[in-house]
Scaffold this motif. Structure first.
Motif, PDB file in Angstrom:
ATOM      1  N   ASN A 285       0.820  -1.215   0.000  1.00 19.50           N
ATOM      2  CA  ASN A 285       0.000   0.000   0.000  1.00 19.50           C
ATOM      3  C   ASN A 285       0.848   1.258   0.000  1.00 19.50           C
ATOM      4  O   ASN A 285       0.526   2.240  -0.675  1.00 19.50           O
ATOM      5  CB  ASN A 285      -0.937   0.005   1.210  1.00 19.50           C
ATOM      6  CG  ASN A 285      -2.090  -0.971   1.053  1.00 19.50           C
ATOM      7  OD1 ASN A 285      -2.452  -1.339  -0.058  1.00 19.50           O
ATOM      8  ND2 ASN A 285      -2.658  -1.405   2.167  1.00 19.50           N
ATOM      9  N   ASP A 286       1.948   1.238   0.763  1.00 19.45           N
ATOM     10  CA  ASP A 286       2.859   2.387   0.796  1.00 19.45           C
ATOM     11  C   ASP A 286       3.435   2.652  -0.593  1.00 19.45           C
ATOM     12  O   ASP A 286       3.478   3.800  -1.059  1.00 19.45           O
ATOM     13  CB  ASP A 286       4.002   2.130   1.787  1.00 19.45           C
ATOM     14  CG  ASP A 286       3.540   2.245   3.229  1.00 19.45           C
ATOM     15  OD1 ASP A 286       2.443   2.788   3.452  1.00 19.45           O
ATOM     16  OD2 ASP A 286       4.266   1.782   4.126  1.00 19.45           O
TER      17      ASP A 286
ATOM     18  N   ASN B  39       0.685   3.895  -2.927  1.00 24.56           N
ATOM     19  CA  ASN B  39       0.338   5.294  -2.657  1.00 24.56           C
ATOM     20  C   ASN B  39       1.384   6.250  -3.215  1.00 24.56           C
ATOM     21  O   ASN B  39       1.060   7.346  -3.676  1.00 24.56           O
ATOM     22  CB  ASN B  39       0.188   5.515  -1.143  1.00 24.56           C
ATOM     23  CG  ASN B  39      -1.058   4.851  -0.589  1.00 24.56           C
ATOM     24  OD1 ASN B  39      -2.011   4.602  -1.324  1.00 24.56           O
ATOM     25  ND2 ASN B  39      -1.044   4.532   0.691  1.00 24.56           N
ATOM     26  N   GLU B  40       2.645   5.814  -3.164  1.00 24.48           N
ATOM     27  CA  GLU B  40       3.735   6.655  -3.654  1.00 24.48           C
ATOM     28  C   GLU B  40       3.775   6.720  -5.179  1.00 24.48           C
ATOM     29  O   GLU B  40       4.164   7.733  -5.751  1.00 24.48           O
ATOM     30  CB  GLU B  40       5.080   6.118  -3.145  1.00 24.48           C
ATOM     31  CG  GLU B  40       5.305   6.310  -1.647  1.00 24.48           C
ATOM     32  CD  GLU B  40       6.576   5.624  -1.182  1.00 24.48           C
ATOM     33  OE1 GLU B  40       7.328   5.128  -2.044  1.00 24.48           O
ATOM     34  OE2 GLU B  40       6.819   5.578   0.041  1.00 24.48           O
TER      35      GLU B  40
ATOM     36  N   GLU C 246       1.200   5.354  -7.511  1.00 19.57           N
ATOM     37  CA  GLU C 246      -0.026   5.176  -8.297  1.00 19.57           C
ATOM     38  C   GLU C 246      -0.307   6.367  -9.210  1.00 19.57           C
ATOM     39  O   GLU C 246      -0.615   6.197 -10.397  1.00 19.57           O
ATOM     40  CB  GLU C 246      -1.210   4.945  -7.350  1.00 19.57           C
ATOM     41  CG  GLU C 246      -2.487   4.577  -8.100  1.00 19.57           C
ATOM     42  CD  GLU C 246      -3.621   4.207  -7.156  1.00 19.57           C
ATOM     43  OE1 GLU C 246      -4.591   3.585  -7.628  1.00 19.57           O
ATOM     44  OE2 GLU C 246      -3.539   4.551  -5.953  1.00 19.57           O
ATOM     45  N   ARG C 247      -0.199   7.572  -8.665  1.00 20.66           N
ATOM     46  CA  ARG C 247      -0.491   8.770  -9.470  1.00 20.66           C
ATOM     47  C   ARG C 247       0.474   8.859 -10.659  1.00 20.66           C
ATOM     48  O   ARG C 247       0.045   9.126 -11.793  1.00 20.66           O
ATOM     49  CB  ARG C 247      -0.367  10.020  -8.592  1.00 20.66           C
ATOM     50  CG  ARG C 247      -0.611  11.325  -9.340  1.00 20.66           C
ATOM     51  CD  ARG C 247      -0.606  12.517  -8.394  1.00 20.66           C
ATOM     52  NE  ARG C 247      -0.513  13.767  -9.113  1.00 20.66           N
ATOM     53  CZ  ARG C 247       0.627  14.332  -9.486  1.00 20.66           C
ATOM     54  NH1 ARG C 247       1.787  13.746  -9.210  1.00 20.66           N
ATOM     55  NH2 ARG C 247       0.618  15.484 -10.148  1.00 20.66           N
TER      56      ARG C 247
END
Length: 259
Positions: free
Chosen positions: A155-156, A159-160, A162-163
């Motif tokens: 998840n970390d 989150n870092e 994905e964008r």
């Protein structure tokens, strides 16, 4: 698909190299994740399997205990029958009736011995299953903790990145729409042949990047002229000159820097 405007060879090479730079950046992001998604999936499957096994072992123990209870009830019934037949022997009228009652008592005793043996076997089975249950429970708890950490790690990373990844995938799709189908198919085919995914490479120190084979000066001049698409005869990769590569790298890096 919208009509693709006719590009010059140089424009095709620039578009291909831009696509290569974007796809390589996507590869880097996905390599950072590495095997994590698969690890998480495997751990989830293992946890589910252990949970199912735990439920089955618990149910097995309940069933075995129920069987023991039934055997104990049966023993009580057999003992009651023995008392009954023993009492009846006191009022028999002949040896035939006495012997019949004796056989009934013996039968009840045999049934008791069989039930006691079965209870003993089931109790041994319970101890065995309890050991397996404890081991399974301990392993499940360990794997659940491991899964929790791996999910948090994934998840970390997601989150870092994905964008950035979503933006790059969009850019890759936009670039693909500007490249003719035949050339795009060649790019994808070449790219799939190499673990590093490089289908378009520049000339570095007289050789194609990632290759030890020197490109003849005449071929280098043709590549630099940007009049036709040339592939490396050894690797099959599409070749571009160093200057064009530097220009496109700077352009794309400025785009990446804004993310």
């Amino acid at each position: 698909m919208a009509n693709i405007k006719e590009l010059s060879v140089e424009e095709k090479l620039r578009a291909l190299y831009d696509l290569q730079l974007v796809d390589s950046r996507i590869d880097e992001i996905r390599n950072v994740r590495g095997e994590l998604p698969l690890e998480v999936e495997d751990l989830e499957d293992e946890v589910a399997g252990l949970s199912t096994r735990l439920e089955k072992l618990t149910l097995d123990l309940e069933n075995i205990n129920a069987e023991i209870k039934q055997k104990e009830i049966a023993i009580d019934e057999h003992n009651e029958n023995i008392k009954k037949y023993t009492k009846q022997k006191d009022s028999v009228r002949n040896n035939r009736e006495f012997n019949a009652l004796e056989k009934e008592v013996e039968f009840q005793q045999l049934e008791i011995e069989l039930a006691q043996k079965q209870i003993k076997e089931r109790k041994a089975n319970i101890e065995h299953k309890k050991d397996i249950l404890a081991q399974t429970k301990e392993r499940l708890e360990t794997r659940e903790v491991h899964l929790k950490h791996k999910k948090a790690e994934l998840n970390d990373i997601m989150n870092e990145t994905e964008r950035e990844e979503n933006f790059l995938v969009d850019q890759s799709n936009i670039l693909r729409e500007s490249i003719e189908v035949r050339l795009l198919a060649a790019y994808d085919r070449i790219r799939s042949n190499f673990k590093n995914g490089l289908a378009v490479v520049s000339i570095e120190r007289g050789a194609s990047a990632g290759s030890f084979f020197t490109i003849p000066p005449q071929v280098q001049m043709e590549i630099a002229s940007r009049k036709k698409i040339i592939t490396d005869e050894h690797s099959g990769r599409i070749l571009i000159d160093h200057v064009l590569a530097e220009e496109e790298r700077e352009k794309m890096e400025s785009i990446f820097a804004k993310l």
